[in-house]
Design an enzyme around this catalytic site. Structure first.
Site, PDB file in Angstrom:
ATOM      1  N   GLU A 131      44.789  44.373  43.483  1.00  0.00           N
ATOM      2  CA  GLU A 131      45.756  44.815  42.467  1.00  0.00           C
ATOM      3  C   GLU A 131      47.199  44.805  42.969  1.00  0.00           C
ATOM      4  O   GLU A 131      47.952  45.753  42.751  1.00  0.00           O
ATOM      5  CB  GLU A 131      45.385  46.239  41.999  1.00  0.00           C
ATOM      6  CG  GLU A 131      44.017  46.297  41.351  1.00  0.00           C
ATOM      7  CD  GLU A 131      43.621  47.704  40.908  1.00  0.00           C
ATOM      8  OE1 GLU A 131      43.009  47.804  39.852  1.00  0.00           O
ATOM      9  OE2 GLU A 131      43.916  48.689  41.631  1.00  0.00           O
TER      10      GLU A 131
HETATM   11  C1  ACM Z   1      39.732  48.480  43.124  1.00  0.00           C
HETATM   12  O1  ACM Z   1      38.990  49.152  42.394  1.00  0.00           O
HETATM   13  N1  ACM Z   1      41.027  48.366  42.825  1.00  0.00           N
HETATM   14  C2  ACM Z   1      39.235  47.797  44.300  1.00  0.00           C
END
Ligand code: ACM
Length: 627
Positions: free
Chosen positions: A346
């Site tokens: 992310e």
């Molecule tokens: C995640 O849940 N961002 C690895």
């Protein structure tokens, strides 16, 4: 006559669950002959004395003494009520064990101490549930059903991830977490130590990481909706582990056959690091950044993260690689296990797309886009991690941009696709698909659960199979339950989120797939909930609560379909605002919502016993769901 229940052909034959001991995860092979061994008034335990089994013995002796009130002694050899033995049996591997209970007593055999430790966990589950009591329980028949068990794990990686960054949990909580794990034969703690909301591990070369980066403003309510902290609000909420604390936790894990994999999540999820050392950013104004306190700072409306404040380490900045070299060096020296997890998930690219230093890096290195910039960063970090004698592991985003170094392992969380792709490229894989194993997510209907992004029911966790069709099984190391802590403010609620789903995941990781059986599992879950009651451990009753689907016909009339997650329950409802019980209408098929009803209440019963909680859903909410 033997009541033979061959659990390896469990799908074919089933005997009343009252007769079958409730073991989770279900053993590979088990036969339960008729009869019970009654514990004598003086209980003796014999076996090899070795520091590796100190905790195993202490757990067994401690529980037997506390709950039975009987004398329990350890003997180095000779006959005993419970005999432990190291053997040489290729079938049992490094973690397997054999457990036999007959008229003579209990015998546990294994090649290694880990196997004896797991045999002890199974033995504790064979004892009456009152064994979980911290005080003597009178009137219990302290007997163990006859058993012949041979049990080995399906996967070597049976993990639980603990996010101590979003909310800090004390060293004692982490020890409790490990204690809870090993009862169900988990053997790996993935320790998520850094994020936007906190840096939790002392790094001597960069003291600000914990001086500043470990603290934010205390907020209560719903994380990500919090108001922006005022400049004068105290930044005193949080904490960190000193390097001595980390050593203590590593040892605590080792004594329980749990390895710890540290995660330093970069280049995204790094606001705590950037707020501590703004020179790690290449965004002007980063010196004004603060550790996030749960206020919104990422825009998710485009389906990918766009940062409102740049929470990334700058991949075009050499200071970042110096920083990572020092950090990974200190981390590598603290954690003996072979992997370091570098996150990689992310990472917002919106600042990178426009930053002059990153654009210059792209031109110099021939990187087509910001994905390739991240891949460049990942390759440089892999060199650093391997230079410390460790192997790199990261979330599945590290596949993006290509060129992932051989020997890097991939943790697949956005479903299983990343794991499938990684295995095709020859990488080792740990499966953690969020739809199955994210135990921070709601476990039932949002009308009743503390709000989190979405729902992962117990049945979803039980459906977890780390080796999907078409994947080279040799490359799948295993899987894990992931406990993120955005909405976790205390350990009791952590337990509520963990159980019973971690029971399902333990069975998916330890037991042969063909031994799994949902209805049988639920019977065992209920027995383990009774154990949790004795142990005063919190758990969710969500599996008893209805699955609600709402629809609307062409005339605009609302209909509700109510389904059970587990069998043997009746669902009752009301629209008149009163609390339904087992005398109220039973939901079958589509239930029409009366035109003037403002509220639907729903409750489940088994016969005349209420199970779970009453769910209340307003007409406004029903209308919303029908859209
Ligand atoms: C995640 O849940 N961002 C690895």
């Amino acid at each position: 006559m033997k009541k033979i229940i061959a659990l390896f052909c469990l799908g074919l034959s089933f005997v009343s669950s009252a007769q079958i001991p409730s073991i989770i995860p279900i053993p590979s092979q088990a036969v339960y002959p008729t009869g019970k061994f009654s514990l004598p008034t003086s209980i003796s335990i014999s076996g090899p004395y070795d520091a590796q089994l100190k905790v195993g013995y202490a757990t067994l002796v401690g529980k037997l003494k506390s709950a039975t009130g009987r004398s329990v002694t350890l003997k180095s050899s000779g006959t005993a009520s419970i005999q432990l033995q190291i053997v040489n049996n290729a079938k049992l591997g490094a973690e397997g064990y054999e457990l036999q209970v007959n008229a003579k007593g209990v015998a546990i055999k294994a090649n290694k101490y880990a196997g004896l430790f797991y045999g002890i966990q199974t033995l504790l589950q064979l004892l009456p549930k009152e064994i979980e009591s911290k005080t003597v329980v009178k009137g219990v028949q302290w007997a163990i059903p006859y058993a012949q068990i041979t049990d080995t794990p399906r996967f070597a990686w049976r993990g639980q991830m603990f996010d101590v960054a979003r909310h800090f949990f004390s060293k004692e909580d982490v020890k409790k977490f490990i204690d809870d794990m090993v009862e169900y034969k988990y053997n790996l703690l993935h320790f998520h130590l850094t994020d936007d909301e906190g840096w939790r591990i002392e790094i001597k070369s960069y003291p600000n990481l914990t001086k500043k980066g470990a603290y934010n403003v205390k907020k209560e309510g719903r994380f990500t909706t919090f108001s922006k902290p005022e400049p004068n609000e105290p930044r005193t909420y949080g904490g960190f582990y000193t390097q001595e604390d980390i050593k203590e936790l590593v040892k605590y894990g080792q004594e329980r056959f749990v390895n710890i994999v540290p995660e330093i999540d970069v280049p995204g999820h790094s606001m705590a690091a950037v707020a501590s050392y703004p020179e790690l950013s290449c965004t002007p104004g980063a010196d004004k950044y603060e550790v996030i306190s749960g206020e919104p700072f990422i825009d998710w409306s485009h389906g990918h993260p766009e940062a409102l404040q740049d929470n990334t380490l700058c991949p075009a900045n050499e200071k970042v690689y110096t920083f990572l070299d020092k950090v990974m060096g200190e981390v590598a020296s603290l954690f003996p296990y072979e992997y370091i997890h570098m996150g990689g998930d992310e990472c917002p690219k919106n600042y990178w797309d426009k930053n002059p230093e990153i654009l210059a890096l792209r031109a110099r290195e021939g990187l087509k886009n910001s994905q390739e910039v991240q891949a460049y960063f990942v390759r440089r970090l892999e060199k650093i991690i391997t230079s410390k004698g460790k192997r790199m592991l990261g979330w599945d985003e590290i596949l993006e941009g290509g060129g992932l170094p051989k020997g890097t392992a991939v943790m697949s969380w956005r479903g299983i696709a990343g794991g499938v792709e990684a295995a095709k490229l020859g990488h080792e894989v740990v499966m953690t698909p969020n739809n199955n194993v994210y135990v921070d997510l709601m476990q039932g209907d949002k009308a009743i659960e503390p709000p989190v992004y979405k729902t992962v029911r117990l049945a979803d966790s039980y459906a977890f199979n780390p080796v999907p069709a078409g994947v080279d099984a040799k490359l799948v190391k295993g899987g894990q339950a992931n406990m993120w802590s955005e909405q976790l403010f205390n350990y009791r609620h952590l337990q509520y989120m963990m159980w019973p789903r971690a029971l399902a995941i333990s069975e998916s990781l330890w037991s042969p797939n063909e031994n799994k059986n949902w209805d049988n599992f639920i019977g065992r879950v209920e027995d383990h909930m009774a154990r949790f009651d004795v142990a005063d451990k919190k758990y969710a009753p969500s599996m008893y609560e209805a699955i609600v689907n709402v629809s609307k016909n062409a005339k605009g009339e609302l209909f509700v379909e109510l389904k059970n997650e587990i069998s043997g329950l009746q669902i009752h409802y009301s629209f008149d605002n009163s609390y339904p019980d087992h005398h109220y209408p039973t939901a079958t098929g589509l239930v029409a919502v009366p035109k003037d009803a403002e509220l639907m209440r729903i409750v489940s019963y088994r016969g005349n016993e209420m199970k779970g909680r009453t769910m209340n859903i307003s007409r406004v909410e029903l209308e919303k769901r029908a859209k």
